[in-house]
Design a protein around this motif. Sequence first.
Motif, PDB file in Angstrom:
ATOM      1  N   THR A 163      22.836 -17.348  14.992  1.00 53.71           N
ATOM      2  CA  THR A 163      23.183 -18.128  16.185  1.00 53.71           C
ATOM      3  C   THR A 163      23.194 -19.612  15.850  1.00 53.71           C
ATOM      4  OG1 THR A 163      22.208 -16.500  17.688  1.00 53.71           O
ATOM      5  CG2 THR A 163      22.506 -18.734  18.541  1.00 53.71           C
ATOM      6  N   VAL A 164      24.267 -20.277  16.208  1.00 51.62           N
ATOM      7  CA  VAL A 164      24.373 -21.733  16.075  1.00 51.62           C
ATOM      8  C   VAL A 164      24.273 -22.336  17.465  1.00 51.62           C
ATOM      9  CG1 VAL A 164      25.864 -23.662  15.434  1.00 51.62           C
ATOM     10  CG2 VAL A 164      25.749 -21.631  13.962  1.00 51.62           C
ATOM     11  N   SER A 165      23.302 -23.212  17.646  1.00 55.19           N
ATOM     12  CA  SER A 165      23.081 -23.861  18.939  1.00 55.19           C
ATOM     13  C   SER A 165      23.645 -25.278  18.910  1.00 55.19           C
ATOM     14  CB  SER A 165      21.581 -23.896  19.253  1.00 55.19           C
ATOM     15  OG  SER A 165      21.345 -24.562  20.476  1.00 55.19           O
ATOM     16  N   THR A 166      24.355 -25.640  19.960  1.00 57.51           N
ATOM     17  CA  THR A 166      24.974 -26.959  20.027  1.00 57.51           C
ATOM     18  C   THR A 166      24.856 -27.520  21.443  1.00 57.51           C
ATOM     19  OG1 THR A 166      27.077 -28.176  19.801  1.00 57.51           O
ATOM     20  CG2 THR A 166      27.212 -25.863  20.482  1.00 57.51           C
ATOM     21  N   ILE A 167      24.886 -28.835  21.536  1.00 52.65           N
ATOM     22  CA  ILE A 167      24.934 -29.453  22.861  1.00 52.65           C
ATOM     23  C   ILE A 167      26.321 -29.302  23.468  1.00 52.65           C
ATOM     24  CG2 ILE A 167      23.141 -31.155  22.356  1.00 52.65           C
ATOM     25  CD1 ILE A 167      25.552 -33.205  22.174  1.00 52.65           C
ATOM     26  N   GLY A 168      27.304 -28.986  22.617  1.00 52.91           N
ATOM     27  CA  GLY A 168      28.677 -28.812  23.091  1.00 52.91           C
ATOM     28  C   GLY A 168      29.564 -29.950  22.623  1.00 52.91           C
ATOM     29  N   ILE A 169      30.132 -29.813  21.430  1.00 53.06           N
ATOM     30  CA  ILE A 169      31.063 -30.801  20.887  1.00 53.06           C
ATOM     31  C   ILE A 169      32.436 -30.125  20.862  1.00 53.06           C
ATOM     32  CG2 ILE A 169      31.635 -32.249  18.902  1.00 53.06           C
ATOM     33  CD1 ILE A 169      28.683 -32.248  18.162  1.00 53.06           C
ATOM     34  N   PRO A 170      33.305 -30.437  21.824  1.00 53.64           N
ATOM     35  CA  PRO A 170      34.543 -29.660  21.995  1.00 53.64           C
ATOM     36  C   PRO A 170      35.389 -29.501  20.743  1.00 53.64           C
ATOM     37  CG  PRO A 170      34.191 -31.074  23.886  1.00 53.64           C
ATOM     38  CD  PRO A 170      33.147 -31.461  22.875  1.00 53.64           C
ATOM     39  N   ALA A 171      35.621 -30.594  20.018  1.00 55.97           N
ATOM     40  CA  ALA A 171      36.487 -30.509  18.835  1.00 55.97           C
ATOM     41  C   ALA A 171      35.873 -29.596  17.778  1.00 55.97           C
ATOM     42  CB  ALA A 171      36.724 -31.898  18.256  1.00 55.97           C
ATOM     43  N   LEU A 222      35.354 -24.332  15.014  1.00 51.89           N
ATOM     44  CA  LEU A 222      34.534 -23.167  14.695  1.00 51.89           C
ATOM     45  C   LEU A 222      35.253 -21.874  15.070  1.00 51.89           C
ATOM     46  CD1 LEU A 222      31.794 -22.040  13.734  1.00 51.89           C
ATOM     47  CD2 LEU A 222      30.945 -22.366  16.072  1.00 51.89           C
ATOM     48  N   ALA A 223      36.020 -21.916  16.134  1.00 56.82           N
ATOM     49  CA  ALA A 223      36.742 -20.720  16.589  1.00 56.82           C
ATOM     50  C   ALA A 223      37.787 -20.266  15.584  1.00 56.82           C
ATOM     51  CB  ALA A 223      37.396 -20.991  17.940  1.00 56.82           C
ATOM     52  N   THR A 224      38.178 -21.134  14.655  1.00 59.54           N
ATOM     53  CA  THR A 224      39.187 -20.773  13.647  1.00 59.54           C
ATOM     54  C   THR A 224      38.565 -20.254  12.356  1.00 59.54           C
ATOM     55  OG1 THR A 224      39.310 -22.954  12.568  1.00 59.54           O
ATOM     56  CG2 THR A 224      40.632 -22.621  14.571  1.00 59.54           C
ATOM     57  N   GLU A 225      37.238 -20.232  12.281  1.00 57.15           N
ATOM     58  CA  GLU A 225      36.563 -19.907  11.017  1.00 57.15           C
ATOM     59  C   GLU A 225      36.429 -18.410  10.754  1.00 57.15           C
ATOM     60  OE1 GLU A 225      35.732 -21.998   8.748  1.00 57.15           O
ATOM     61  OE2 GLU A 225      35.581 -23.966   9.710  1.00 57.15           O
ATOM     62  N   ASP A 226      36.751 -17.580  11.715  1.00 56.71           N
ATOM     63  CA  ASP A 226      36.635 -16.126  11.545  1.00 56.71           C
ATOM     64  C   ASP A 226      35.202 -15.724  11.194  1.00 56.71           C
ATOM     65  OD1 ASP A 226      37.563 -13.500  11.579  1.00 56.71           O
ATOM     66  OD2 ASP A 226      38.043 -13.509   9.443  1.00 56.71           O
ATOM     67  N   LEU A 227      34.250 -16.272  11.942  1.00 57.48           N
ATOM     68  CA  LEU A 227      32.841 -15.954  11.764  1.00 57.48           C
ATOM     69  C   LEU A 227      32.338 -15.281  13.043  1.00 57.48           C
ATOM     70  CD1 LEU A 227      31.622 -19.323  10.175  1.00 57.48           C
ATOM     71  CD2 LEU A 227      31.906 -17.144   8.987  1.00 57.48           C
ATOM     72  N   ALA A 228      31.835 -14.076  12.910  1.00 61.72           N
ATOM     73  CA  ALA A 228      31.392 -13.328  14.084  1.00 61.72           C
ATOM     74  C   ALA A 228      29.952 -13.660  14.441  1.00 61.72           C
ATOM     75  CB  ALA A 228      31.529 -11.822  13.823  1.00 61.72           C
ATOM     76  N   ILE A 229      29.662 -14.958  14.499  1.00 60.48           N
ATOM     77  CA  ILE A 229      28.326 -15.426  14.847  1.00 60.48           C
ATOM     78  C   ILE A 229      28.246 -15.717  16.346  1.00 60.48           C
ATOM     79  CG2 ILE A 229      27.918 -16.379  12.557  1.00 60.48           C
ATOM     80  CD1 ILE A 229      28.537 -19.160  13.707  1.00 60.48           C
ATOM     81  N   THR A 230      27.032 -15.986  16.823  1.00 56.68           N
ATOM     82  CA  THR A 230      26.838 -16.342  18.226  1.00 56.68           C
ATOM     83  C   THR A 230      26.762 -17.845  18.366  1.00 56.68           C
ATOM     84  OG1 THR A 230      25.636 -14.290  18.656  1.00 56.68           O
ATOM     85  CG2 THR A 230      25.284 -16.106  20.202  1.00 56.68           C
ATOM     86  N   LEU A 231      27.426 -18.387  19.366  1.00 61.08           N
ATOM     87  CA  LEU A 231      27.351 -19.802  19.686  1.00 61.08           C
ATOM     88  C   LEU A 231      26.549 -19.968  20.955  1.00 61.08           C
ATOM     89  CD1 LEU A 231      28.405 -22.668  18.855  1.00 61.08           C
ATOM     90  CD2 LEU A 231      30.226 -22.324  20.539  1.00 61.08           C
ATOM     91  N   ALA A 232      25.516 -20.792  20.909  1.00 64.22           N
ATOM     92  CA  ALA A 232      24.681 -21.061  22.077  1.00 64.22           C
ATOM     93  C   ALA A 232      24.851 -22.513  22.483  1.00 64.22           C
ATOM     94  CB  ALA A 232      23.219 -20.762  21.769  1.00 64.22           C
ATOM     95  N   ILE A 233      25.013 -22.740  23.778  1.00 67.19           N
ATOM     96  CA  ILE A 233      25.133 -24.105  24.295  1.00 67.19           C
ATOM     97  C   ILE A 233      23.798 -24.472  24.926  1.00 67.19           C
ATOM     98  CG2 ILE A 233      26.412 -25.652  25.809  1.00 67.19           C
ATOM     99  CD1 ILE A 233      28.111 -24.416  23.626  1.00 67.19           C
ATOM    100  N   SER A 234      23.187 -25.531  24.422  1.00 67.88           N
ATOM    101  CA  SER A 234      21.851 -25.924  24.904  1.00 67.88           C
ATOM    102  C   SER A 234      21.929 -27.211  25.706  1.00 67.88           C
ATOM    103  CB  SER A 234      20.906 -26.112  23.721  1.00 67.88           C
ATOM    104  OG  SER A 234      21.369 -27.119  22.851  1.00 67.88           O
TER     105      SER A 234
END
Length: 211
Positions: A186-194, A199-211
Amino acid sequence: MNTSNLYFELTRDKARDILAAAGHKAFRAKQLGDWVYVKGVTDPAKMSNLPAAVTDEFSFLTSSVAAQADSRDGTTKLLLNLSDNCQVETVLIPSDKRSTACLSTQAGCAIGCKFCASGIGGLQRNISSGEILQQLIHLRQATGVAPTNVVFMGMGEPLANYEATIAAVRAIIDPERFGISARRVTVSTIGIPAAIRRLATEDLAITLAIS
């Protein structure tokens, strides 16, 4: 020891190429990876089936444990000194079915979230992918437990250190390196749109968490 070849900064292919260029058989790269990634061993003297000529091609840990705090619930927190005396924290959180490593991606943080102490002193610097990965090794060596899950929720904003974070993720989910399932990362981020769009283009089936 070759201080120019920092093992944890290298891709699997690059480490193999270095050994091949030095005249070593291909299977040596696999043996070395098993010691480091599977067993968590970074002391060449303990790599019993490898000649010194192999391990001398690389340097391994560039960080060290400055302090360790163990909680009653089994949680272990490490304060690590990096090579330039910057410091980061990493934590291993056990439960009945998993052991979760919480990793830092920056020394300090520029975001300054009110609920987080990481930004009190501001951002010192981004840390490298190898410095991120070494946190997993230090946790393994300090506790004897191999993490089954990883959360990028330590010091720093992971997507503000994008390249190093993604390189670390790829090493973590690589079956020939740490071999942790992408769905357990899981990668947690405050939310950096760009950065999220990238990240959506990286083909990584990980979880994204917005904190």
